[in-house]
Design a protein around this motif. Structure first.
Motif, PDB file in Angstrom:
ATOM      1  N   TYR A   1      -8.323  -0.900   3.460  1.00 18.36           N
ATOM      2  CA  TYR A   1      -7.473   0.064   2.755  1.00 18.36           C
ATOM      3  C   TYR A   1      -6.574   0.804   3.753  1.00 18.36           C
ATOM      4  CZ  TYR A   1      -9.572   0.099  -1.970  1.00 18.36           C
ATOM      5  OH  TYR A   1      -9.968  -0.211  -3.241  1.00 18.36           O
TER       6      TYR A   1
ATOM      7  N   SER B   1       0.528   4.241  -3.071  1.00 22.09           N
ATOM      8  CA  SER B   1      -0.335   4.305  -4.253  1.00 22.09           C
ATOM      9  C   SER B   1      -0.495   2.933  -4.894  1.00 22.09           C
ATOM     10  CB  SER B   1       0.212   5.314  -5.267  1.00 22.09           C
ATOM     11  OG  SER B   1       1.533   4.958  -5.663  1.00 22.09           O
TER      12      SER B   1
ATOM     13  N   ALA C   1      -2.840   0.862  -2.818  1.00 22.28           N
ATOM     14  CA  ALA C   1      -4.229   1.272  -3.027  1.00 22.28           C
ATOM     15  C   ALA C   1      -4.788   0.659  -4.308  1.00 22.28           C
ATOM     16  CB  ALA C   1      -4.329   2.799  -3.084  1.00 22.28           C
ATOM     17  N   MET C   2      -3.989   0.652  -5.371  1.00 20.32           N
ATOM     18  CA  MET C   2      -4.434   0.058  -6.627  1.00 20.32           C
ATOM     19  C   MET C   2      -4.599  -1.450  -6.487  1.00 20.32           C
ATOM     20  SD  MET C   2      -5.444   0.340  -9.689  1.00 20.32           S
ATOM     21  CE  MET C   2      -5.097   2.051 -10.121  1.00 20.32           C
TER      22      MET C   2
ATOM     23  N   LEU D   1       3.416   8.689  -6.925  1.00 14.21           N
ATOM     24  CA  LEU D   1       2.607   7.691  -7.630  1.00 14.21           C
ATOM     25  C   LEU D   1       3.507   6.706  -8.369  1.00 14.21           C
ATOM     26  CD1 LEU D   1      -0.191   9.980  -9.120  1.00 14.21           C
ATOM     27  CD2 LEU D   1      -0.314   8.573  -7.071  1.00 14.21           C
TER      28      LEU D   1
ATOM     29  N   LEU E   1     -10.691   4.189  -3.942  1.00 15.32           N
ATOM     30  CA  LEU E   1      -9.554   4.447  -4.824  1.00 15.32           C
ATOM     31  C   LEU E   1      -9.434   5.941  -5.101  1.00 15.32           C
ATOM     32  CD1 LEU E   1      -7.287   3.092  -6.512  1.00 15.32           C
ATOM     33  CD2 LEU E   1      -8.872   3.162  -8.456  1.00 15.32           C
TER      34      LEU E   1
ATOM     35  N   ASN F   1      -8.160   7.569  -1.834  1.00 12.81           N
ATOM     36  CA  ASN F   1      -6.831   7.242  -1.336  1.00 12.81           C
ATOM     37  C   ASN F   1      -5.692   7.722  -2.226  1.00 12.81           C
ATOM     38  OD1 ASN F   1      -6.557   5.121   1.171  1.00 12.81           O
ATOM     39  ND2 ASN F   1      -8.589   5.074   0.258  1.00 12.81           N
ATOM     40  N   ILE F   2      -5.865   7.638  -3.546  1.00  4.76           N
ATOM     41  CA  ILE F   2      -4.768   8.031  -4.442  1.00  4.76           C
ATOM     42  C   ILE F   2      -4.403   9.508  -4.275  1.00  4.76           C
ATOM     43  CG2 ILE F   2      -4.111   8.342  -6.861  1.00  4.76           C
ATOM     44  CD1 ILE F   2      -3.835   5.485  -6.014  1.00  4.76           C
TER      45      ILE F   2
ATOM     46  N   VAL G   1      -2.240  10.295  -1.127  1.00  6.68           N
ATOM     47  CA  VAL G   1      -0.954   9.633  -0.936  1.00  6.68           C
ATOM     48  C   VAL G   1       0.113  10.634  -0.496  1.00  6.68           C
ATOM     49  CG1 VAL G   1       0.968   8.597  -2.201  1.00  6.68           C
ATOM     50  CG2 VAL G   1      -1.313   7.640  -2.421  1.00  6.68           C
TER      51      VAL G   1
END
Length: 502
Positions: A75, A113, A116-117, A242, A372, A375-376, A379
């Motif tokens: 990641y 973002s 990350a997803m 995002l 997740l 990290n989100i 961002v």
């Protein structure tokens, strides 16, 4: 149903408070290590391995810690790749191709973002694959011998010609330069010094950290200084942090395809996330054709390698657990962790140590959710790195680069070599040579040579072993097709131009 029962048993192990705490700690440390250029998952796992053993952690808890670090590094590697054009590890090289252009367009937060997803989806799909297909895919991976691996590397190099559509010659030349750099040092088979110029500093070869920091970090600093003196703004602060639904929908199928491909490639022992991210990126670029902006800031160019390298990381656990064969350099360190606990990985591990195996597999699901969720929200913090003025950012990158390289051997020779490679990388970038191809050639060089030598030793020097199996024949055919594609595209373009003028 039996597999489902074992997985539930694994969740009982993974959700123990101490194991949840360890997974959270490992995910955080892994993200930080992945963010630092040149370290990568192998170093992150190697650093924490003695700590896990010294603390007396039980084997399942130690493996959960190391697996969380492994995923966290995958990641974290995207952060510096997207924001600074400096890949955290080799697997993040492909992310720089579109991630950094997106950051320069003010879309750094969106790229972070979305990556990350994509990483979460790739890891989750691969973990489901581990649960369902571990024994089957492990048997399939055994079919790949040294000859098959060598031809697979040739195929990966041949694919590079299609990576940068209108520069196939420069791309292949850059890959060959990387292969040449990989030959520096002592020949592992004969003990002969090659291309060292009687320098002690080159006797161990050129370390990956020095190459990647020199070519990417130092050359990037030189470009930033050039832009500063010419009045250009090196990077722009990102607005929206995002991604929206439309952006996610545009990369959904790319993420799904890359996750599946990355998982399958990860199952091959030794193939690793670097090859997975390269092959999926190039495949998606070819599929996009004229509809894509790959290399100029295409979101699919970020989603594909990020989904693939995380899926590959999970897939590499299959040969480790079922065959006792490391699927990557990081899983080789994890096998060392198992041997510290007198546990032998292999076919009997699922029967003899179900808590260890299924606890590890269940922790992958939990670790992905933790990463997740971690990290989100961060961002925005990461994207603010783009707002830092050049007079602060340039010295900061330089200091981190110098410390990272000096830590390898603690010699000033490595620093001089890094600067030399940085100037060389700067000149290559000015001449429009893709540095990512050079790095991939360097990474694949050692693997190609070792597998070629093993194949030839098996056949007593008979080259026919390189095309003696259906797998090698198919891979040679694909490699030739990849080499011919740029020429075919050129011919088709000329015909269309002639038709237009007629």
């Amino acid at each position: 149903m039996e597999t489902l029962n074992f997985l539930m048993q694994g969740f009982d192990v993974a959700t123990r408070p101490v194991n949840l705490l360890v997974a959270l700690f490992g995910a955080f440390v892994g993200t930080v290590v992945g963010l630092l250029p040149g370290l990568g998952p192998i170093n992150g796992v190697a650093i924490l391995l003695p700590l896990a053993f010294a603390l007396g952690l039980p084997p399942e808890t130690a493996l959960i810690l190391l697996a969380a670090v492994y995923l966290g590094c995958e990641y974290g590697g995207r952060i510096s790749a997207i924001l600074l054009n400096v890949p955290g590890d080799a697997a993040a090289i492909m992310t720089t191709l579109d991630g950094y252009p997106l950051a320069r367009q003010g879309k750094g937060g969106i790229a972070l973002s979305l990556s990350a997803m994509s990483s979460f989806i790739g890891s989750t799909i691969a973990t489901i694959g581990v649960v369902l297909f571990a024994p089957i895919l492990a048997n399939w991976a055994v079919a790949f011998g040294p000859a098959e691996y060598f031809v697979l590397m040739v195929f990966a190099i041949a694919c590079l010609g299609g990576m940068v559509g209108d520069k196939p010659v420069k791309t292949l030349l850059a890959a060959l330069i990387g292969l040449g750099l990989a030959t520096v040092g002592v020949d592992a088979t004969t003990g002969v010094y090659r291309f060292t110029f009687d320098s002690v500093g080159l006797s161990d070869g050129i370390q990956f950290v020095i190459v990647v920091i020199g070519l990417f970090s130092v050359s990037e600093v030189l470009l930033m200084l050039e832009h500063t003196t010419s009045g250009q703004k090196a990077v722009k602060a990102s607005g929206r942090m995002l991604f929206n639904f439309k952006e996610f929908a545009s990369v959904w199928w790319t993420t799904l395809r890359s996750s599946l491909a990355g998982f399958v490639i990860g199952v091959l022992p030794g193939a690793g996330a670097t090859i997975a991210s390269a092959i999926t990126y190039m495949s998606e670029k070819r599929m996009a054709g004229t509809n894509g902006r790959f290399g100029d800031g295409d979101l699919r160019g970020v989603a594909a390698p990020e989904a693939a390298n995380n899926a590959s990381a999970c897939g590499s656990l299959i040969p480790m657990l079922t065959l006792g064969v490391p699927g990557s350099g990081t899983t080789a360190v994890m096998i060392g962790a198992l041997t510290l606990y007198n546990i032998t990985p292999g076919p009997l591990l699922f029967e003899q140590q179900p808590d260890v195996v299924w606890g590890l597999i269940a922790s992958l699901f939990i670790g992905n959710v933790i990463l997740l969720a971690m990290n989100i929200p961060l961002v925005g913090l990461f994207a603010r790195m783009l707002s830092v003025p050049s007079w602060i950012l340039v010295p900061a990158i330089t200091i981190v680069s110098l410390v990272g390289v000096y830590a390898v051997h603690s010699t000033t020779f490595d620093l001089v070599l890094m600067i030399g490679l940085g100037v060389f990388g700067y000149l290559l970038r000015k001449m429009d040579f893709p540095l990512s191809a050079l790095i991939l050639g360097f990474v694949l060089g050692e693997l190609m040579e070792s597998n070629l030598r093993r194949a030839l030793s098996i056949s007593n020097g008979d080259l026919a072993i390189l095309w003696s199996s259906p797998i090698t024949v198919a891979l040679w055919g694909l490699a030739l097709l990849m080499l011919a594609l740029p020429g075919l595209r050129w011919l088709r373009k000329r015909r269309s131009l002639r038709a237009a003028h007629a």
